[in-house]
Design a protein around this motif. Structure first.
Motif, PDB file in Angstrom:
ATOM      1  N   LEU A   1      -8.475  10.926  -4.826  1.00 34.07           N
ATOM      2  CA  LEU A   1      -7.369  11.543  -5.560  1.00 34.07           C
ATOM      3  C   LEU A   1      -7.423  11.194  -7.052  1.00 34.07           C
ATOM      4  O   LEU A   1      -7.416  12.075  -7.913  1.00 34.07           O
ATOM      5  N   TRP A   2      -7.473   9.900  -7.342  1.00 31.24           N
ATOM      6  CA  TRP A   2      -7.416   9.470  -8.741  1.00 31.24           C
ATOM      7  C   TRP A   2      -8.759   9.706  -9.453  1.00 31.24           C
ATOM      8  O   TRP A   2      -8.784  10.114 -10.608  1.00 31.24           O
TER       9      TRP A   2
ATOM     10  N   SER B   1      -9.062   7.242  -0.001  1.00 31.60           N
ATOM     11  CA  SER B   1      -8.234   8.407  -0.329  1.00 31.60           C
ATOM     12  C   SER B   1      -7.746   8.332  -1.776  1.00 31.60           C
ATOM     13  O   SER B   1      -7.630   9.363  -2.447  1.00 31.60           O
ATOM     14  N   LEU B   2      -7.487   7.123  -2.270  1.00 33.76           N
ATOM     15  CA  LEU B   2      -7.056   6.996  -3.666  1.00 33.76           C
ATOM     16  C   LEU B   2      -8.219   7.262  -4.626  1.00 33.76           C
ATOM     17  O   LEU B   2      -8.031   7.840  -5.696  1.00 33.76           O
TER      18      LEU B   2
ATOM     19  N   PRO C   1       0.473   6.130  -9.952  1.00 29.74           N
ATOM     20  CA  PRO C   1       0.224   7.405 -10.643  1.00 29.74           C
ATOM     21  C   PRO C   1       0.984   7.599 -11.954  1.00 29.74           C
ATOM     22  O   PRO C   1       0.384   8.052 -12.939  1.00 29.74           O
TER      23      PRO C   1
ATOM     24  N   ASP D   1       1.305   4.662  -3.973  1.00 27.04           N
ATOM     25  CA  ASP D   1       1.329   6.099  -4.270  1.00 27.04           C
ATOM     26  C   ASP D   1       2.435   6.468  -5.251  1.00 27.04           C
ATOM     27  O   ASP D   1       2.347   7.461  -5.954  1.00 27.04           O
ATOM     28  N   ALA D   2       3.506   5.685  -5.243  1.00 23.39           N
ATOM     29  CA  ALA D   2       4.632   6.002  -6.132  1.00 23.39           C
ATOM     30  C   ALA D   2       4.564   5.213  -7.436  1.00 23.39           C
ATOM     31  O   ALA D   2       5.030   5.682  -8.464  1.00 23.39           O
TER      32      ALA D   2
ATOM     33  N   LEU E   1      -0.922   5.689 -14.499  1.00 21.85           N
ATOM     34  CA  LEU E   1      -2.210   6.311 -14.823  1.00 21.85           C
ATOM     35  C   LEU E   1      -1.998   7.504 -15.758  1.00 21.85           C
ATOM     36  O   LEU E   1      -2.716   7.668 -16.745  1.00 21.85           O
ATOM     37  N   GLN E   2      -0.985   8.310 -15.446  1.00 17.85           N
ATOM     38  CA  GLN E   2      -0.751   9.518 -16.236  1.00 17.85           C
ATOM     39  C   GLN E   2      -0.109   9.209 -17.577  1.00 17.85           C
ATOM     40  O   GLN E   2      -0.271   9.963 -18.530  1.00 17.85           O
TER      41      GLN E   2
ATOM     42  N   ARG F   1       0.824  -1.220   0.000  1.00 15.97           N
ATOM     43  CA  ARG F   1       0.000   0.000   0.000  1.00 15.97           C
ATOM     44  C   ARG F   1       0.854   1.264   0.000  1.00 15.97           C
ATOM     45  O   ARG F   1       0.538   2.231  -0.689  1.00 15.97           O
TER      46      ARG F   1
ATOM     47  N   PHE G   1      -9.030   9.858 -13.552  1.00 19.80           N
ATOM     48  CA  PHE G   1      -8.281   8.704 -14.039  1.00 19.80           C
ATOM     49  C   PHE G   1      -8.989   7.370 -13.804  1.00 19.80           C
ATOM     50  O   PHE G   1      -8.453   6.327 -14.136  1.00 19.80           O
TER      51      PHE G   1
ATOM     52  N   ALA H   1      -9.213  13.308 -10.228  1.00 19.27           N
ATOM     53  CA  ALA H   1      -8.384  13.775 -11.348  1.00 19.27           C
ATOM     54  C   ALA H   1      -8.840  13.152 -12.671  1.00 19.27           C
ATOM     55  O   ALA H   1      -8.223  13.393 -13.712  1.00 19.27           O
TER      56      ALA H   1
END
Lengths: 407, 288
Positions: free
Chosen positions: A92-93, A88-89, A71, A67-68, A74-75, A63, A98, A96
């Motif tokens: 965030l995702w 939280s993901l 993303p 975060d590293a 995804l981008q 987990r 995604f 945005a």
């Protein structure tokens, strides 16, 4: 030989074309490894048997590494087909753009527990298929309680105080109350009235912690526990809740440990440890308050290469018998209405509190409380324990300041 | 002249590597520090707001102060203990190699392993240190080593000192090895005691070793993250929250990549300033 060769070649071409038709479903999760299999190896085997044209390739990513690792994918337009996410993901995702909207018309959407459904739905979109809710409450060593003449895990404040006094009189350490996580669970359970104001009101700044009767009473009740000899606040304030505290409970050195149900597997592996998992004693209920943490779920990234196969994967988990394999391995409850309980008998007190409707969703897991508030709760409650006679306002004001910072 | 130019050409690959892998990421980090980037999606420009927040909040100024104080404690103690053990071992050649290896062993261990071992030793509930004190009849000295804000930082610092004393000792032993034996011999003939030889002959000649040791330990300690994170996670109530812990918390706890970048730039500026001043002072001292 010359006649056989074309036949062999044709067969090889046929086989290779069949192989290339296989869809490889790229799934990323922080469960499914050897330490925390969560039933996934068994479920993958079953999924592949039901979908012979799909090969599941599960990649375990811890987990803290998600975060590293995810993303950039995804981008970069090269995401996994399915990825495990938590609230939280999702925020965030999903925020945005995604993640794919799984649709509020999905067959499973209406079956979700209303409270979970409400916090997971944003502007009519749902980006996650939730897999579980995990209980948080008290682990109670029943053998130590029996030595103090008690045969039932305490679920009310009076029962808890009586148990502490009896245990203390027998020379048994009654309770772990480390300033961070365990103390947070207690303060939350006695500050959030399940029939009162929504935690979202505090998290949005609409309602302030300072001057709030419930949270003031919650901190006052911590002083009552100290008076009942439940724990020494200065000794326990800085205790590590993740390594030292569980180890003390595992070793039978302490009778009560506030923690999450994810410890059930580990504690059950300890030979001779006779314990129960009970709800948190709370001023608002005589059944004890079940603190449900909304756990992870599956999401399909917007640019998933095999979106159709990914849907099949999500739908596969929506079948109760499959989800139950996961829940049983996890020691968790279903986020869907009417799900069969797969929890072990030792969690009966907690399950009973849920059955009585005595439960709240832990506001940090639903993001009703901002994420930054969690570390402030941990720090400030530690500070409160170190200066137990200080003003409640000193602690509560810090929470309001963080909420204000995050608005 | 042409040969000189071609000499400069040879530095180009190294400069490219430094530019690409060191300078460029710093520029990118600075750029990110002026945004509210969350690690994904759009990065909106917020100007100097992140820096303004750092320098107007007590919390971050306290963290900077705590980081500097922690560095002073650790570097001073590492220099003194390293020098002490090196001076002892220099005079005890029979056990020198074995002791050097034994002292260096903790520095070879993983921070995670060291952190968890010391966490159990420091535990207020049946922790090894308190139990030992109790068994030795020193129960009055029992402490909540990591739970008491007034001593938690020193407990964490002690673990780091325990871990890296062998490292500084090895540097000083190399320094001792470079001192010509004739100088000590002359001291002995003049009737200097062991302490006098150390104070007036060896210590001044260890100047370059002290510079190297202090510089390396200072830079390493200013960036310390692992031990405080494993032992206390910055607690209790922020008593051990160094700048590096808040950077990680903002990055992966709260997804404030922009703000964490600003903290990182502040940290880089502190490390550079401290290293520059220290280097200047120590070099001047060596030459004088």
């Amino acid at each position: 030989m010359i006649r056989v060769l074309p036949a062999v070649t044709a067969t090889a071409i046929l086989l290779s074309s069949t192989a290339s038709a296989q869809t490889v479903l790229d799934v990323v999760a922080w469960k499914g490894n050897e330490a925390e299999p969560a039933g996934l190896p068994e479920l993958i085997e079953k999924f592949e048997a039901e979908n012979p044209d799909i090969d599941v390739e599960l990649t375990y990513v811890a987990r803290k590494d998600v975060d590293a690792v995810i993303p950039p994918r995804l981008q970069g337009g090269n995401p996994p087909d399915v990825t495990m996410v938590d609230s939280s993901l999702v925020d965030l995702w999903g925020g945005a753009g995604f993640l794919t909207d799984l649709g509020t018309d999905s067959a499973w959407y209406d079956q979700m527990v209303p409270a979970v459904r409400n916090v997971m739905t944003t502007d009519g979109e749902i980006f996650v298929y939730p897999l579980e809710v995990i209980g948080m409450g008290n682990f109670v060593n029943m053998d130590l309680l029996a030595q103090a003449g008690i045969d039932k895990a305490p679920v009310t404040l009076d029962e808890l105080k009586a148990a502490c006094q009896a245990l203390s009189a027998e020379g048994i350490a009654p309770m772990i109350f480390a300033g961070s996580f365990p103390a947070m669970l207690y303060v939350g359970a006695n500050g959030i009235d399940p029939n009162g104001a929504s935690p979202a009101e505090y998290g949005s700044g609409e309602r302030q912690f300072v001057g709030d009767d419930n949270f003031n009473a919650s901190l006052d009740s911590v002083r009552d526990l100290v008076a009942a000899e439940c724990f020494d606040p200065e000794l326990q304030a800085g205790l590590d809740p993740w390594a030292t505290a569980p180890q003390e409970f595992r070793s039978g050195n302490v009778a009560i440990l506030p923690q999450g149900a994810w410890n059930i597997g580990g504690f059950s592996a300890v030979e001779g440890l006779n314990y129960q998992f009970a709800p948190m004693p709370s001023a608002y209920t005589e059944h004890g308050l079940a603190l449900d943490l909304v756990g992870p779920g599956w999401a399909i990234p917007r640019d998933a290469a095999n979106a159709e196969a990914a849907r099949k994967w999500v739908d596969f988990f929506a079948e109760e018998e499959n989800l139950n394999v996961f829940l049983e391995a996890e020691g968790a409850y279903s986020p869907f209405v009417g799900g069969v309980s797969t929890m072990p008998e030792l969690a009966a007190p907690y399950t009973e509190a849920r059955a009585q409707g005595s439960l709240i969703l832990w506001p940090f897991s639903t993001l009703e409380f901002p994420k930054a508030l969690q570390s402030e709760w941990e720090d400030s409650i530690t500070g409160f324990l170190l200066n137990i006679d200080g003003d409640n306002e000193d602690t509560l004001q810090r929470w309001d300041d963080v909420v204000e910072d995050n608005l | 002249m042409r040969a000189r130019r071609s000499l400069y050409l040879f530095t180009v690959p190294a400069l490219l590597v430094i530019g690409l892998f060191f300078i460029h990421p710093i520029i990118l980090t600075f750029d990110m520090s002026l945004t509210n980037y969350k690690g994904i999606g759009e990065a909106n420009d917020v100007g100097w707001r992140n820096y303004e927040r750092i320098f107007t909040r007590d919390r971050y100024l306290n963290e900077i102060w705590l980081t500097l104080w922690y560095t002073v404690i650790v570097v001073s103690a590492l220099t003194v203990t390293g020098l002490f053990f090196a001076a002892m071992l220099h005079r005890l050649p029979l056990i020198r190699n074995f002791s050097r290896a034994a002292l260096y062993t903790p520095a070879m261990m993983s921070f995670v392993v060291v952190g968890y071992i010391w966490q159990f030793l420091y535990s207020p509930l049946n922790g090894g240190i308190n139990v030992a004190l109790r068994d030795l009849g020193l129960g009055a000295w029992e402490q909540n080593w990591l739970g008491d804000p007034s001593i938690a930082l020193y407990s964490v610092a002690f673990t780091q000192i325990w871990m890296f004393t062998g490292f500084t000792c090895a540097i000083f032993l190399a320094g001792f090895a470079g001192i010509p034996e004739e100088i000590n011999e002359a001291g002995r003939l003049e009737g200097a005691s062991s302490w006098q030889r150390f104070r007036y002959l060896e210590l001044p000649l260890l100047g370059p070793s002290i510079t190297v040791s202090v510089m390396l330990t200072t830079i390493g300690t200013l960036k310390t993250f692992e031990l405080p994170f494993i032992l206390t996670k910055g607690g209790p109530d922020g008593a051990t929250r160094l700048l590096s812990i808040d950077i990680i918390d903002n990055l992966f706890g709260q997804y404030k990549f922009g703000f964490a970048s600003a903290l990182s730039i502040v940290m880089l500026a502190i490390v550079l300033a401290v290293a520059f001043i220290q280097n200047k002072v120590l070099r001047d001292r060596e030459q004088s």
